[in-house]
Scaffold this motif. Sequence first.
Motif, PDB file in Angstrom:
ATOM      1  N   PRO A   1     -14.230   4.947   4.705  1.00  0.00           N
ATOM      2  CA  PRO A   1     -13.270   5.032   3.623  1.00  0.00           C
ATOM      3  C   PRO A   1     -12.039   6.275   4.015  1.00  0.00           C
ATOM      4  O   PRO A   1     -12.456   7.260   4.271  1.00  0.00           O
ATOM      5  CB  PRO A   1     -14.003   5.553   2.580  1.00  0.00           C
ATOM      6  CG  PRO A   1     -15.193   6.261   2.915  1.00  0.00           C
ATOM      7  CD  PRO A   1     -15.404   5.615   4.225  1.00  0.00           C
ATOM      8  N   MET A   2     -10.793   5.856   3.759  1.00  0.00           N
ATOM      9  CA  MET A   2      -9.611   6.755   4.021  1.00  0.00           C
ATOM     10  C   MET A   2      -8.564   6.747   2.733  1.00  0.00           C
ATOM     11  O   MET A   2      -8.536   5.712   2.330  1.00  0.00           O
ATOM     12  CB  MET A   2      -9.084   6.380   5.484  1.00  0.00           C
ATOM     13  CG  MET A   2      -9.822   6.336   6.622  1.00  0.00           C
ATOM     14  SD  MET A   2      -9.962   7.544   7.873  1.00  0.00           S
ATOM     15  CE  MET A   2     -11.468   7.303   8.486  1.00  0.00           C
TER      16      MET A   2
ATOM     17  N   LEU B   1       0.669  -1.263  -0.219  1.00  0.00           N
ATOM     18  CA  LEU B   1      -0.024  -0.146   0.054  1.00  0.00           C
ATOM     19  C   LEU B   1       0.648   1.404  -0.034  1.00  0.00           C
ATOM     20  O   LEU B   1       1.813   1.190   0.570  1.00  0.00           O
ATOM     21  CB  LEU B   1      -0.795   0.040   1.261  1.00  0.00           C
ATOM     22  CG  LEU B   1      -2.190  -0.968   1.006  1.00  0.00           C
ATOM     23  CD1 LEU B   1      -2.819  -1.238   2.483  1.00  0.00           C
ATOM     24  CD2 LEU B   1      -2.970  -0.254   0.166  1.00  0.00           C
ATOM     25  N   HIS B   2       0.369   2.252  -0.625  1.00  0.00           N
ATOM     26  CA  HIS B   2       1.077   3.557  -1.073  1.00  0.00           C
ATOM     27  C   HIS B   2       0.464   4.641  -0.645  1.00  0.00           C
ATOM     28  O   HIS B   2      -0.969   4.543  -1.071  1.00  0.00           O
ATOM     29  CB  HIS B   2       1.873   3.349  -2.212  1.00  0.00           C
ATOM     30  CG  HIS B   2       3.506   3.927  -2.344  1.00  0.00           C
ATOM     31  ND1 HIS B   2       3.313   5.409  -2.955  1.00  0.00           N
ATOM     32  CD2 HIS B   2       4.483   3.856  -1.778  1.00  0.00           C
ATOM     33  CE1 HIS B   2       4.430   5.831  -2.782  1.00  0.00           C
ATOM     34  NE2 HIS B   2       5.281   4.732  -1.912  1.00  0.00           N
ATOM     35  N   GLU B   3       0.952   5.730  -0.860  1.00  0.00           N
ATOM     36  CA  GLU B   3       0.124   7.123  -1.179  1.00  0.00           C
ATOM     37  C   GLU B   3      -0.841   7.118  -2.334  1.00  0.00           C
ATOM     38  O   GLU B   3      -0.580   6.497  -3.157  1.00  0.00           O
ATOM     39  CB  GLU B   3       1.262   8.051  -1.609  1.00  0.00           C
ATOM     40  CG  GLU B   3       1.020   9.592  -0.919  1.00  0.00           C
ATOM     41  CD  GLU B   3       2.135  10.441  -1.280  1.00  0.00           C
ATOM     42  OE1 GLU B   3       3.029   9.971  -1.818  1.00  0.00           O
ATOM     43  OE2 GLU B   3       1.993  11.583  -1.287  1.00  0.00           O
ATOM     44  N   ASP B   4      -1.876   7.696  -1.891  1.00  0.00           N
ATOM     45  CA  ASP B   4      -3.161   7.751  -2.667  1.00  0.00           C
ATOM     46  C   ASP B   4      -3.972   6.408  -2.712  1.00  0.00           C
ATOM     47  O   ASP B   4      -4.925   6.396  -3.387  1.00  0.00           O
ATOM     48  CB  ASP B   4      -2.627   8.501  -3.891  1.00  0.00           C
ATOM     49  CG  ASP B   4      -2.206   9.660  -4.278  1.00  0.00           C
ATOM     50  OD1 ASP B   4      -2.582  10.550  -3.256  1.00  0.00           O
ATOM     51  OD2 ASP B   4      -1.515  10.146  -4.936  1.00  0.00           O
ATOM     52  N   ASP B   5      -3.524   5.343  -2.195  1.00  0.00           N
ATOM     53  CA  ASP B   5      -4.334   4.220  -2.025  1.00  0.00           C
ATOM     54  C   ASP B   5      -5.615   4.401  -0.969  1.00  0.00           C
ATOM     55  O   ASP B   5      -5.515   5.092  -0.279  1.00  0.00           O
ATOM     56  CB  ASP B   5      -3.427   3.024  -1.762  1.00  0.00           C
ATOM     57  CG  ASP B   5      -2.655   2.463  -2.942  1.00  0.00           C
ATOM     58  OD1 ASP B   5      -2.876   2.865  -3.965  1.00  0.00           O
ATOM     59  OD2 ASP B   5      -1.523   1.695  -2.534  1.00  0.00           O
ATOM     60  N   GLU B   6      -6.605   3.653  -1.356  1.00  0.00           N
ATOM     61  CA  GLU B   6      -7.568   3.973  -0.577  1.00  0.00           C
ATOM     62  C   GLU B   6      -7.842   2.514   0.387  1.00  0.00           C
ATOM     63  O   GLU B   6      -7.766   1.566  -0.017  1.00  0.00           O
ATOM     64  CB  GLU B   6      -8.874   4.035  -1.249  1.00  0.00           C
ATOM     65  CG  GLU B   6      -9.691   5.172  -0.766  1.00  0.00           C
ATOM     66  CD  GLU B   6     -10.841   5.365  -1.741  1.00  0.00           C
ATOM     67  OE1 GLU B   6     -12.134   4.761  -1.344  1.00  0.00           O
ATOM     68  OE2 GLU B   6     -11.124   5.999  -2.680  1.00  0.00           O
TER      69      GLU B   6
END
Lengths: 368, 125
Positions: free
Chosen positions: A354-355, A338-343
């Motif tokens: 949701p985040m 998981l990385h930046e901008d993933d939900e």
Amino acid sequence: MTADLRRSPLHSRHVDLGAKFAAFGGWEMPLEYADGGVLKEHTAVRTAVGVFDVSHLGKVSVSGPGAADFINACLSNDLNRIGPGKAQYTLCLDNATAGAVDDLIAYLHGPDEVFLIPNAANTAEVCRRLAAASPGGVTVTDRHGDYAVLAVQGPRSAQLLDALGLPSEHEYMSFATARFGDASLTVCRTGYTGEHGYELVVPWADAPGVWDAVLDAGAPLGVLPAGLGARDTLRTEMGYPLHGQDLSPRITPVQARLTWAVGWKKPAFWGRAALLAEREAGPRRLLWGLVALDRGIPRPHMVVLLGEVPVGEVTSGTFSPTRKLGIALALIDHATGLHEDDEVTVDVRGRRAPMRIVKPPFVQPSVR
Amino acid sequence: MIPDDLRYTPEHEWVRPGQPAVRVGITDFAQDALGDIVYVQLPDPGTAVQTGQAFGEVESTKSVSEIYAPVAGTVVASNTRLADEPELINTDPYGEGWLVEIEPTDPDGTGQLLDAAGYRELTEK
């Protein structure tokens, strides 16, 4: 229960201001004030100036020939990166695991004198570890009850210090000593809010006079006394870790993304071997920021999910008064990729909120 | 601040008796203990609730508190202003900061609730 808690020399001032109190690190400290509240106090710091009593913070002096070299061989950051009169964020790691026993600020007075400000709850343990390791001639003295600490933070903090005749021009992460009446103060350009600010280290008995003077001089600037509630929302917006939540003996600086506070090139510091091994192997989990995509407010210990699979845990989470939505720091399993901008979602009391994954800070700092 | 004309629960809700529906909110004591309220979750009109059932949440900067139905019945209205102005609960807990209106199954259902004196005693413990 409160009988066991220590109190600041400003306790009666807080009572007079109608403070609500909370136990924090063994101290009974103001959470918020009657005329403020977390949101108003937070906003005062972001837009004007606020003053916090943070006398619960530890104060430790390390003195004697080679005190700075000794500290540099124990704590994680490289003290040789700074000179006398400068302060540095550093970590006390467990030598076997590289877990964080504490994160603290080291004030370098000179080669034979270093002053430390550890967290309240960890002061005794940091002192114990340093004292046990200290070479002959170097003494480690727990001065928890010798000094109060007042944090003056916000865009008008320099004006406030000017009005008191205290030095305000020194650069970020440096300190100066000054007289205030009969009191000798250390004025540090440090803080935990992300704003331009100062931390005043004041002899215990002089604290009420300095506190009163700060509130008087700050009145035309819109100063508000601010409690630990606002301190927590302010630091969370910056993504600053809080020891005991985002950092702990079970969380290493590699996991918490604090490797900028590690002097990798130093030949020795506590936890070096374990930390190098973890960096080599890749951390099992990493600290990320989360921003709520609906009205959900993440809180510590809530589970982070990807689909139905738990992939992490919120370590700090709150409502961001500046952005007016939920924000969090969360340890997320590295293997998920998981990385930046993933939900992801967070289990907010049974509801999947949701985040989006982000890199903190959540609000741009203006410390300089 | 505990108005004499309201009824109360030990969970710090107030109930304003009325026909056909009673109005429900949280007390001044509760809002003060919670601190700045930033988010409110309320049931939709039409929701049936049992006495003591958790049917919503009031969340402040520092904590979250469930709201329990003071009487059994059907929710007939919720205060939609709170979605954008949750601070109304802090500034006017007995007025603009009301939460929901419930049409009780038993029209005498509020008789079991605390009166102002009983609630005051509870908050002073």
